[in-house]
Structures are given as structure tokens and as C-alpha cells.
Design a protein around this motif. Structure first.
Motif, mmCIF file in Angstrom:
data_model
loop_
_atom_site.group_PDB
_atom_site.id
_atom_site.type_symbol
_atom_site.label_atom_id
_atom_site.label_comp_id
_atom_site.label_asym_id
_atom_site.label_seq_id
_atom_site.Cartn_x
_atom_site.Cartn_y
_atom_site.Cartn_z
ATOM 1 N N THR A 26 -7.503 -2.909 -12.549
ATOM 2 C CA THR A 26 -6.310 -2.994 -11.704
ATOM 3 C C THR A 26 -6.031 -1.654 -11.038
ATOM 4 O OG1 THR A 26 -5.352 -4.742 -13.072
ATOM 5 C CG2 THR A 26 -3.836 -3.486 -11.675
ATOM 6 N N ILE A 27 -6.125 -0.586 -11.786
ATOM 7 C CA ILE A 27 -5.892 0.757 -11.230
ATOM 8 C C ILE A 27 -6.915 1.059 -10.141
ATOM 9 C CG2 ILE A 27 -5.998 3.230 -11.746
ATOM 10 C CD1 ILE A 27 -4.834 2.443 -14.555
ATOM 11 N N ILE A 28 -8.181 0.775 -10.410
ATOM 12 C CA ILE A 28 -9.238 1.031 -9.423
ATOM 13 C C ILE A 28 -8.993 0.220 -8.165
ATOM 14 C CG2 ILE A 28 -11.710 0.719 -8.948
ATOM 15 C CD1 ILE A 28 -12.157 1.480 -11.925
ATOM 16 N N ARG A 29 -8.613 -1.049 -8.328
ATOM 17 C CA ARG A 29 -8.353 -1.899 -7.169
ATOM 18 C C ARG A 29 -7.198 -1.341 -6.334
ATOM 19 N NH1 ARG A 29 -4.715 -5.516 -7.080
ATOM 20 N NH2 ARG A 29 -4.741 -5.995 -9.291
ATOM 21 N N LYS A 30 -6.132 -0.900 -6.999
ATOM 22 C CA LYS A 30 -4.973 -0.359 -6.280
ATOM 23 C C LYS A 30 -5.313 0.930 -5.549
ATOM 24 C CE LYS A 30 -1.326 -2.466 -9.015
ATOM 25 N NZ LYS A 30 -0.162 -2.229 -9.866
ATOM 26 N N VAL A 31 -6.108 1.787 -6.172
ATOM 27 C CA VAL A 31 -6.513 3.043 -5.529
ATOM 28 C C VAL A 31 -7.355 2.737 -4.296
ATOM 29 C CG1 VAL A 31 -7.953 5.104 -5.793
ATOM 30 C CG2 VAL A 31 -6.332 4.469 -7.579
ATOM 31 N N LYS A 32 -8.276 1.792 -4.399
ATOM 32 C CA LYS A 32 -9.107 1.431 -3.249
ATOM 33 C C LYS A 32 -8.256 0.856 -2.120
ATOM 34 C CE LYS A 32 -13.469 0.798 -5.625
ATOM 35 N NZ LYS A 32 -14.542 -0.131 -5.989
ATOM 36 N N GLU A 33 -7.257 0.025 -2.454
ATOM 37 C CA GLU A 33 -6.352 -0.516 -1.442
ATOM 38 C C GLU A 33 -5.597 0.611 -0.745
ATOM 39 O OE1 GLU A 33 -3.780 -3.321 -3.359
ATOM 40 O OE2 GLU A 33 -5.407 -4.736 -3.757
ATOM 41 N N GLN A 34 -5.123 1.586 -1.519
ATOM 42 C CA GLN A 34 -4.397 2.724 -0.960
ATOM 43 C C GLN A 34 -5.295 3.535 -0.032
ATOM 44 O OE1 GLN A 34 -1.173 3.420 -1.220
ATOM 45 N NE2 GLN A 34 -1.373 5.241 0.034
ATOM 46 N N GLU A 35 -6.545 3.747 -0.450
ATOM 47 C CA GLU A 35 -7.485 4.492 0.390
ATOM 48 C C GLU A 35 -7.748 3.760 1.696
ATOM 49 O OE1 GLU A 35 -10.791 4.968 -2.268
ATOM 50 O OE2 GLU A 35 -9.988 6.824 -3.104
ATOM 51 N N ARG A 36 -7.898 2.434 1.641
ATOM 52 C CA ARG A 36 -8.106 1.656 2.864
ATOM 53 C C ARG A 36 -6.895 1.765 3.780
ATOM 54 N NH1 ARG A 36 -10.722 -2.131 -0.526
ATOM 55 N NH2 ARG A 36 -8.772 -3.233 -0.838
ATOM 56 N N THR A 37 -5.698 1.696 3.214
ATOM 57 C CA THR A 37 -4.468 1.803 4.004
ATOM 58 C C THR A 37 -4.387 3.159 4.682
ATOM 59 O OG1 THR A 37 -3.318 0.274 2.533
ATOM 60 C CG2 THR A 37 -1.952 1.692 3.909
ATOM 61 N N GLU A 38 -4.669 4.227 3.928
ATOM 62 C CA GLU A 38 -4.630 5.566 4.501
ATOM 63 C C GLU A 38 -5.673 5.737 5.602
ATOM 64 O OE1 GLU A 38 -5.022 8.101 1.112
ATOM 65 O OE2 GLU A 38 -2.957 7.752 0.473
ATOM 66 N N GLN A 39 -6.840 5.145 5.411
ATOM 67 C CA GLN A 39 -7.887 5.217 6.431
ATOM 68 C C GLN A 39 -7.436 4.493 7.698
ATOM 69 O OE1 GLN A 39 -11.567 3.282 5.396
ATOM 70 N NE2 GLN A 39 -12.753 4.591 6.750
ATOM 71 N N GLN A 40 -6.786 3.339 7.548
ATOM 72 C CA GLN A 40 -6.296 2.600 8.713
ATOM 73 C C GLN A 40 -5.231 3.402 9.449
ATOM 74 O OE1 GLN A 40 -5.041 -1.026 6.847
ATOM 75 N NE2 GLN A 40 -7.001 -2.040 7.168
ATOM 76 N N ILE A 41 -4.366 4.087 8.711
ATOM 77 C CA ILE A 41 -3.329 4.919 9.327
ATOM 78 C C ILE A 41 -3.974 6.052 10.115
ATOM 79 C CG2 ILE A 41 -1.470 6.567 8.830
ATOM 80 C CD1 ILE A 41 -0.691 4.676 6.484
ATOM 81 N N ARG A 42 -4.962 6.721 9.520
ATOM 82 C CA ARG A 42 -5.648 7.816 10.221
ATOM 83 C C ARG A 42 -6.328 7.304 11.484
ATOM 84 N NH1 ARG A 42 -6.952 9.266 4.928
ATOM 85 N NH2 ARG A 42 -9.037 8.393 5.103
ATOM 86 N N ARG A 43 -6.944 6.134 11.392
ATOM 87 C CA ARG A 43 -7.621 5.553 12.550
ATOM 88 C C ARG A 43 -6.600 5.250 13.649
ATOM 89 N NH1 ARG A 43 -10.269 0.887 10.365
ATOM 90 N NH2 ARG A 43 -11.423 2.354 9.102
ATOM 91 N N TYR A 44 -5.463 4.702 13.266
ATOM 92 C CA TYR A 44 -4.397 4.395 14.220
ATOM 93 C C TYR A 44 -3.874 5.682 14.859
ATOM 94 C CZ TYR A 44 0.105 2.875 16.048
ATOM 95 O OH TYR A 44 1.175 2.626 16.867
ATOM 96 N N ASP A 45 -3.656 6.704 14.031
ATOM 97 C CA ASP A 45 -3.144 7.989 14.524
ATOM 98 C C ASP A 45 -4.109 8.606 15.539
ATOM 99 O OD1 ASP A 45 -0.937 7.684 12.947
ATOM 100 O OD2 ASP A 45 -1.540 9.176 11.456
#
Length: 51
Positions: A26-45
């Protein structure tokens, strides 16, 4: 690099024994989701020149 990864795998297996595999997964899954979200934000920025 491979030596580091094999060490990480051993450490992860040891933690799973103590903390429980489901909790660790569960922790690993949540960290990966957070990393994907941050990557999408950087891409948008970068696309819109914000931040």
C-alpha cells in the motif's frame, strides 16, 4: 546499480516480514501515485510556463 537493487529487494522483504506485506504494498502504491502526480504537474508547468 544491480548491487544496490538487490540490497533494496532484500531490505524490502525484511521490512515486509515485520510490517506486513499488505501495508508495504500500500505504501509503495501510494508513493508511486504521488510520483506520477508530481510528474504530471511538472509536465503541465513546463507546457504553460507556470511556477
Amino acid at each position: 546499480m544491480m548491487k544496490h537493487r538487490s540490497g533494496s529487494c532484500r531490505n524490502r522483504e525484511r521490512v515486509k516480514r515485520y510490517a506486513g506485506a499488505e501495508q508495504i504494498d500500500t505504501i509503495i502504491r501510494k508513493v508511486k501515485e504521488q510520483e506520477r502526480t508530481e510528474q504530471q504537474i511538472r509536465r503541465y508547468d513546463r507546457s504553460y510556463g507556470t511556477r
